[in-house]
Design an enzyme around this catalytic site. Structure first.
Site, mmCIF file in Angstrom:
data_model
loop_
_atom_site.group_PDB
_atom_site.id
_atom_site.type_symbol
_atom_site.label_atom_id
_atom_site.label_comp_id
_atom_site.label_asym_id
_atom_site.label_seq_id
_atom_site.Cartn_x
_atom_site.Cartn_y
_atom_site.Cartn_z
ATOM 1 N N ALA A 260 88.882 15.379 62.966
ATOM 2 C CA ALA A 260 88.457 13.973 63.073
ATOM 3 C C ALA A 260 88.246 13.283 61.738
ATOM 4 C CB ALA A 260 87.205 13.826 63.928
ATOM 5 N N ALA A 261 88.579 13.923 60.619
ATOM 6 C CA ALA A 261 88.447 13.238 59.335
ATOM 7 C C ALA A 261 89.344 12.000 59.287
ATOM 8 C CB ALA A 261 88.797 14.189 58.193
ATOM 9 N N GLY A 262 90.571 12.166 59.779
ATOM 10 C CA GLY A 262 91.473 11.015 59.805
ATOM 11 C C GLY A 262 90.999 9.929 60.745
ATOM 12 N N ASP A 263 90.321 10.309 61.828
ATOM 13 C CA ASP A 263 89.799 9.315 62.764
ATOM 14 C C ASP A 263 88.624 8.559 62.157
ATOM 15 O OD1 ASP A 263 91.675 10.194 64.594
ATOM 16 O OD2 ASP A 263 90.300 11.616 65.528
#
Length: 334
Positions: A260-263
């Protein structure tokens, strides 16, 4: 940050997310098992996930008025999904319940924080063009940004982009998981945000350096995209616009789980643009959110709140002027 002057004017600060929602079944272990091997893990979590829902939660925690459009099933996971979204302040008036099961993602995380994911769409496949049209008709007047991805049927992502563009919204596309799209879609996208793997798959250019990221970014611009933002984990990200290239160094953090870093990055980027920030400042804030997310386990539980992001940025103020969008020293994640 609307790029096409022919679109209707907007005076709103909301973010509209059209995308996927899942329950994330995540296991943590020192390493990933080999094919056919059973390996003992260290921990297990069951939390809200899906790229669309994660990005909606991130935008909500960033402070934006946030609306989510998607589908859940008629199972035990559906109430957990609704609760997770509403707890983050997300408007779920257009979250539709459909027969069958809610989407599920099986995530495995090793000791280095890297992960692999199998996402089973299930209810997400039941999203319809009519549902999207209804949401746009109601919510576009009070929204500034559409944020969408490719975990729903990609034809519906394209339908959402066309509708949002026609109604004057700034369109931010996270093209994950990567999938070829119709050429006619690219001129309707204001900001595309692939990571290096997605950029490589979409453009055919192996993105293994800053120079290659610039080439990939130009590929998107040649097809009509206004800005291409290529994220490259520890190498930061590269923003390519018409006649301009900007490298944004990463934030130095200790990686625990990259899920979820990209989210987090996408949600904060959309929220910042909707609030009127220029693109370099929005990227700076999004980079801080993505960096904080990798320091924690899980998907939605790792998404930081605005006060945490602002505090992180404040610690960088002495080393870098935030106005240049660099976000401090180069480190582990953009």
């Amino acid at each position: 940050m609307t790029a096409q002057d022919s679109r209707p004017p907007h005076d709103a600060t909301g973010v509209l997310v059209i995308g996927s929602v899942t329950m994330d079944v995540t296991t943590f272990s020192s390493r990933l098992p080999r094919p056919g091997e059973t390996f003992l893990g260290d921990a297990f979590t069951l939390v809200l996930g899906g790229k669309g829902a994660n990005q909606a939660v991130a935008a909500g925690r960033a402070g934006a008025p946030i609306r989510f459009v998607g589908c859940v099933g008629e199972d035990l996971f559906a109430p957990l999904v609704r609760q997770g979204l509403t707890d983050a302040g997300v408007d779920i008036g257009h979250l539709r319940e459909v027969p069958g099961q809610t989407g599920v993602a099986h995530i495995r995380v090793d000791a280095s924080g890297e992960n692999d994911i199998v996402m089973v769409p299930l209810a997400n496949a039941e999203l319809t063009a009519e549902q999207i049209d209804s949401a746009l008709e109601e919510l576009a007047p009070t929204s500034e940004v559409l944020l969408t991805q490719l975990e729903i049927p990609f034809a519906l992502t394209m339908h959402a982009i066309r509708g949002a563009h026609d109604k004057g919204l700034t369109v931010v596309l996270d093209p994950a998981p990567a999938h070829d799209l119709e050429e006619s879609i690219w001129p309707l996208v204001d900001v595309v945000t692939p990571n290096e793997t997605e950029a490589s798959l979409l453009t055919g250019i192996e993105v293994d350096s800053r120079e290659a990221a610039v080439q990939a970014g130009q590929w998107f611009l040649d097809r009509g995209v206004t800005h291409a933002l290529i994220t490259m984990a520890g190498a930061g990200c590269v923003l390519v616009g018409t006649g301009s290239v900007r490298h944004v160094p990463a934030h130095r953090v200790e990686v625990v789980d990259t899920t979820a870093a990209g989210d987090a990055f996408a949600g904060y980027l959309a929220a910042s643009l909707a609030a009127g920030e220029d693109l370099p400042r929005a990227i700076n804030r999004a980079g801080a959110a993505g960096a904080l997310a990798v320091t924690r386990r899980g998907a939605s539980p790792s998404l930081p709140r605005a006060a945490e992001v602002d505090a992180h940025l404040a610690t960088l103020a002495g080393t870098q002027d935030p106005a240049d969008g660099s976000g401090g020293d180069e480190g582990d994640h953009p």
